[in-house]
Design a protein around this motif. Structure first.
Motif, mmCIF file in Angstrom:
data_model
loop_
_atom_site.group_PDB
_atom_site.id
_atom_site.type_symbol
_atom_site.label_atom_id
_atom_site.label_comp_id
_atom_site.label_asym_id
_atom_site.label_seq_id
_atom_site.Cartn_x
_atom_site.Cartn_y
_atom_site.Cartn_z
ATOM 1 N N THR A 12 -5.579 27.678 116.515
ATOM 2 C CA THR A 12 -4.239 27.199 116.199
ATOM 3 C C THR A 12 -3.392 27.207 117.466
ATOM 4 N N ASP A 13 -2.130 26.787 117.343
ATOM 5 C CA ASP A 13 -1.230 26.711 118.487
ATOM 6 C C ASP A 13 -1.116 28.042 119.206
ATOM 7 N N ASN A 14 -1.119 29.141 118.477
ATOM 8 C CA ASN A 14 -0.985 30.452 119.106
ATOM 9 C C ASN A 14 -2.235 30.828 119.903
ATOM 10 N N ILE A 16 -3.854 28.659 121.931
ATOM 11 C CA ILE A 16 -3.948 27.885 123.160
ATOM 12 C C ILE A 16 -3.736 28.838 124.329
ATOM 13 N N SER A 17 -4.680 28.890 125.241
ATOM 14 C CA SER A 17 -4.692 29.755 126.426
ATOM 15 C C SER A 17 -4.951 31.217 126.119
ATOM 16 N N CYS A 18 -5.337 31.553 124.913
ATOM 17 C CA CYS A 18 -5.685 32.938 124.610
ATOM 18 C C CYS A 18 -6.530 32.989 123.344
ATOM 19 N N LYS A 19 -7.154 34.118 123.112
ATOM 20 C CA LYS A 19 -7.921 34.353 121.897
ATOM 21 C C LYS A 19 -7.299 35.538 121.171
ATOM 22 N N ILE A 20 -6.442 35.253 120.201
ATOM 23 C CA ILE A 20 -5.837 36.294 119.386
ATOM 24 C C ILE A 20 -5.943 35.861 117.930
ATOM 25 N N PRO A 21 -5.703 36.735 116.937
ATOM 26 C CA PRO A 21 -5.865 36.351 115.526
ATOM 27 C C PRO A 21 -5.072 35.092 115.167
ATOM 28 N N THR A 22 -5.632 34.221 114.284
ATOM 29 C CA THR A 22 -4.972 32.947 113.933
ATOM 30 C C THR A 22 -3.994 33.090 112.799
ATOM 31 N N ALA A 23 -3.053 32.150 112.671
ATOM 32 C CA ALA A 23 -1.989 32.166 111.661
ATOM 33 C C ALA A 23 -2.569 31.921 110.271
ATOM 34 N N PRO A 24 -1.882 32.411 109.217
ATOM 35 C CA PRO A 24 -2.426 32.254 107.866
ATOM 36 C C PRO A 24 -2.413 30.823 107.342
ATOM 37 N N ASP A 25 -1.507 29.953 107.806
ATOM 38 C CA ASP A 25 -1.442 28.573 107.336
ATOM 39 C C ASP A 25 -2.243 27.688 108.292
ATOM 40 N N LEU A 26 -3.487 27.408 107.921
ATOM 41 C CA LEU A 26 -4.408 26.722 108.829
ATOM 42 C C LEU A 26 -4.633 25.251 108.513
ATOM 43 N N HIS A 27 -4.009 24.723 107.470
ATOM 44 C CA HIS A 27 -4.309 23.363 107.033
ATOM 45 C C HIS A 27 -4.085 22.316 108.122
ATOM 46 N N ASP A 28 -3.040 22.446 108.903
ATOM 47 C CA ASP A 28 -2.750 21.458 109.942
ATOM 48 C C ASP A 28 -3.763 21.484 111.073
ATOM 49 N N TRP A 29 -4.495 22.573 111.181
ATOM 50 C CA TRP A 29 -5.427 22.729 112.288
ATOM 51 C C TRP A 29 -6.865 22.366 111.944
ATOM 52 N N ASN A 54 -0.222 38.000 126.349
ATOM 53 C CA ASN A 54 1.122 38.337 125.878
ATOM 54 C C ASN A 54 2.177 37.383 126.431
ATOM 55 N N ALA A 55 1.950 36.829 127.603
ATOM 56 C CA ALA A 55 2.896 35.871 128.181
ATOM 57 C C ALA A 55 2.945 34.582 127.362
ATOM 58 N N PHE A 56 1.839 34.232 126.698
ATOM 59 C CA PHE A 56 1.770 33.013 125.892
ATOM 60 C C PHE A 56 2.073 33.260 124.422
ATOM 61 N N ASP A 57 2.049 34.495 123.978
ATOM 62 C CA ASP A 57 2.239 34.816 122.566
ATOM 63 C C ASP A 57 3.614 34.383 122.089
ATOM 64 N N GLY A 58 3.642 33.560 121.056
ATOM 65 C CA GLY A 58 4.898 33.111 120.489
ATOM 66 C C GLY A 58 5.542 31.945 121.196
ATOM 67 N N GLU A 59 4.969 31.483 122.296
ATOM 68 C CA GLU A 59 5.522 30.337 123.010
ATOM 69 C C GLU A 59 5.419 29.092 122.132
ATOM 70 N N ALA A 60 6.469 28.310 122.083
ATOM 71 C CA ALA A 60 6.487 27.102 121.253
ATOM 72 C C ALA A 60 5.783 25.938 121.940
ATOM 73 N N ASN A 61 5.240 25.030 121.127
ATOM 74 C CA ASN A 61 4.662 23.759 121.591
ATOM 75 C C ASN A 61 3.500 23.908 122.559
ATOM 76 N N LYS A 62 2.688 24.943 122.371
ATOM 77 C CA LYS A 62 1.551 25.128 123.280
ATOM 78 C C LYS A 62 0.526 24.020 123.148
ATOM 79 N N LEU A 63 0.342 23.490 121.953
ATOM 80 C CA LEU A 63 -0.623 22.401 121.789
ATOM 81 C C LEU A 63 -0.243 21.224 122.685
ATOM 82 N N ALA A 64 0.995 20.818 122.654
ATOM 83 C CA ALA A 64 1.453 19.694 123.477
ATOM 84 C C ALA A 64 1.422 20.028 124.966
ATOM 85 N N ARG A 65 1.709 21.260 125.315
ATOM 86 C CA ARG A 65 1.774 21.654 126.731
ATOM 87 C C ARG A 65 0.416 21.918 127.376
#
Length: 75
Positions: A12-14, A16-29, A54-65
């Motif tokens: 998922t978007d979170n 991008i650039s890291c491997k951390i647990p994925t968000a519960p709403d996965l339908h869009d992905w 941690n620098a990327f955690d919570g950053e918006a629009n990572k998919l586009a960036r």
């Protein structure tokens, strides 16, 4: 009938650039993951998160960036 395959991890978007647990709403992905799961190397081993995760955690629009269709190395 075609065999159904399950994805071990859904990126998922979170992720991008890291491997951390994925968000519960996965339908869009699901479509994005299904497309690239057949061409990218498998992630079959859980590893420690990257040092800069941690620098990327919570950053918006990572998919586009940061998204690139070019795969990184697998396991």
């Amino acid at each position: 009938m075609a065999e159904k395959r399950r994805m071990t991890f859904v990126v998922t978007d979170n992720c991008i650039s890291c491997k951390i647990p994925t968000a519960p709403d996965l339908h869009d992905w699901l479509a994005l993951n299904a497309e690239y799961a057949s061409v990218w190397p498998n992630i079959a081993i859980k590893r420690d998160q990257p040092a800069d995760a941690n620098a990327f955690d919570g950053e918006a629009n990572k998919l586009a960036r940061y998204f690139s269709p070019r795969p990184r190395l697998g396991d």
